[in-house]
Write a protein that holds these residues in place. Structure first.
Motif, short mmCIF file in Angstrom:
data_model
loop_
_atom_site.label_atom_id
_atom_site.label_comp_id
_atom_site.label_asym_id
_atom_site.label_seq_id
_atom_site.Cartn_x
_atom_site.Cartn_y
_atom_site.Cartn_z
N ALA A 38 0.80 -1.05 0.00
CA ALA A 38 -0.05 0.01 -0.12
C ALA A 38 0.88 1.26 0.17
N ALA A 39 2.13 1.13 -0.14
CA ALA A 39 2.94 2.49 -0.02
C ALA A 39 3.02 3.07 -1.37
N VAL A 40 3.43 4.26 -1.53
CA VAL A 40 3.22 5.20 -2.58
C VAL A 40 4.57 5.62 -2.97
N LYS A 41 4.92 6.37 -4.12
CA LYS A 41 5.90 6.86 -4.50
C LYS A 41 6.79 7.90 -3.88
N GLU A 42 5.78 8.63 -3.11
CA GLU A 42 6.22 9.62 -2.34
C GLU A 42 7.02 9.25 -0.96
N MET A 43 6.79 7.72 -0.70
CA MET A 43 7.39 7.24 0.63
C MET A 43 8.96 6.72 0.46
N GLY A 44 9.89 7.61 -0.28
CA GLY A 44 11.09 7.52 -0.53
C GLY A 44 11.77 7.06 -1.71
N LEU A 45 10.78 6.60 -2.84
CA LEU A 45 11.24 6.32 -4.26
C LEU A 45 11.93 7.34 -4.82
N ASP A 46 11.83 8.72 -4.48
CA ASP A 46 12.59 9.70 -5.00
C ASP A 46 14.11 9.49 -5.02
N ARG A 47 14.74 9.12 -3.83
CA ARG A 47 15.82 8.96 -3.20
C ARG A 47 16.62 7.94 -4.30
N PHE A 48 15.74 6.74 -4.37
CA PHE A 48 16.30 5.74 -5.28
C PHE A 48 16.26 6.26 -6.83
N ALA A 49 15.66 6.92 -7.16
CA ALA A 49 15.21 7.26 -8.63
C ALA A 49 16.38 8.30 -8.76
N GLU A 50 16.69 9.14 -7.97
CA GLU A 50 17.62 10.21 -8.20
C GLU A 50 18.92 9.52 -8.46
N CYS A 51 19.33 8.56 -7.45
CA CYS A 51 20.56 7.96 -7.60
C CYS A 51 20.73 7.18 -8.98
N PHE A 52 19.59 6.60 -9.40
CA PHE A 52 19.71 5.63 -10.56
C PHE A 52 19.79 6.97 -11.86
N ALA A 53 19.09 7.82 -11.87
CA ALA A 53 19.28 8.79 -12.88
C ALA A 53 20.67 9.57 -12.83
N ARG A 54 21.26 9.65 -11.69
CA ARG A 54 22.63 10.23 -11.71
C ARG A 54 23.64 9.32 -12.32
N ALA A 55 23.42 8.10 -12.17
CA ALA A 55 24.06 6.79 -12.93
C ALA A 55 23.92 6.80 -14.06
N GLY A 56 22.74 7.53 -14.68
CA GLY A 56 22.71 7.60 -16.20
C GLY A 56 21.76 6.68 -16.60
N LEU A 57 20.49 6.18 -15.88
CA LEU A 57 19.34 5.40 -16.29
C LEU A 57 18.17 6.38 -16.29
N ALA A 58 17.29 6.37 -17.20
CA ALA A 58 15.89 6.77 -17.13
C ALA A 58 15.11 5.93 -16.22
N VAL A 59 14.44 6.68 -15.44
CA VAL A 59 13.51 5.93 -14.28
C VAL A 59 12.12 6.39 -14.44
N LEU A 60 11.04 5.35 -14.35
CA LEU A 60 9.84 5.72 -14.34
C LEU A 60 9.35 5.25 -13.01
N VAL A 61 9.06 5.83 -12.23
CA VAL A 61 8.37 5.58 -10.67
C VAL A 61 7.38 6.08 -10.96
N PHE A 62 6.28 4.97 -10.47
CA PHE A 62 4.69 4.99 -10.49
C PHE A 62 4.05 4.42 -9.11
N ASP A 63 2.78 4.92 -8.98
CA ASP A 63 1.89 4.53 -8.01
C ASP A 63 1.09 3.33 -8.47
N HIS A 64 0.83 2.09 -7.83
CA HIS A 64 -0.10 1.40 -8.48
C HIS A 64 -1.40 1.82 -8.31
N ARG A 65 -2.19 1.22 -9.24
CA ARG A 65 -3.74 1.70 -9.53
C ARG A 65 -4.47 1.55 -8.20
N GLY A 66 -5.24 2.55 -8.06
CA GLY A 66 -5.87 2.54 -6.64
C GLY A 66 -5.03 3.26 -5.48
N PHE A 67 -3.83 3.47 -5.80
CA PHE A 67 -2.96 3.96 -4.67
C PHE A 67 -2.29 5.26 -4.87
#
Length: 153
Positions: A38-67
């Motif tokens: 039941a967790a959502v993207k605002e619960m810390g996924l930005d930190r992971f995504a930013e690290c991946f993007a700095r390493a050269g990956l494009a990142v799509l972070v999403f909330d599951h349907r209904g959340f």
């Protein structure tokens, strides 16, 4: 890196998402990420995504349907089949992006979605890399270990 808020249309819902594109020229390897249960993207996924993007990956972070910011009914229903299907929709979206190298797509999940990404990667040949962090493999077995027998009902 640049982050864009977007809505990803999928059958039966719209997924609220963040799209991170690294600096430089693409096409980039890409990763789709979602939280577990039941967790959502605002619960810390930005930190992971930013690290991946700095390493050269494009990142799509999403909330599951209904959340979170995603549409879908009923709200707060953790449907593993629908959530795994939405990972596949995210992969399809990534493959269609000009800035993404469709031959280098990965998926990342934690907890409940850690189990989903294992299932999706086993069935979807477009997925070339999978990160399954503390995955839920069998919800029944994990519940059986956590709940005393007298409380199982």
């Amino acid at each position: 890196m640049k982050r864009t808020d977007l809505e990803l249309p999928v059958p039966g819902a719209t997924l609220a998402a963040w799209w991170y594109v690294p600096e430089g020229a693409g096409p980039f390897p890409a990763i789709a990420m979602a939280h577990g249960f039941a967790a959502v993207k605002e619960m810390g996924l930005d930190r992971f995504a930013e690290c991946f993007a700095r390493a050269g990956l494009a990142v799509l972070v999403f909330d599951h349907r209904g959340f979170g910011g995603s549409s879908g009914e009923p709200r707060q229903e953790a449907d593993p089949v629908a959530q795994a299907r939405d990972y596949r929709h995210a992969v399809t979206w990534l493959c269609a992006r000009a800035e993404v190298d469709a031959a280098r797509i990965g998926i990342w999940g934690t907890s409940y979605s850690g189990g989903h990404v294992l299932q999706v990667a086993a069935a979807d040949r477009r997925v070339r890399c999978v990160v399954s962090q503390v995955p839920t493999i069998s919800g029944y077995e994990q519940t059986r270990r956590r709940v005393p027998p007298a409380r199982m009902r």
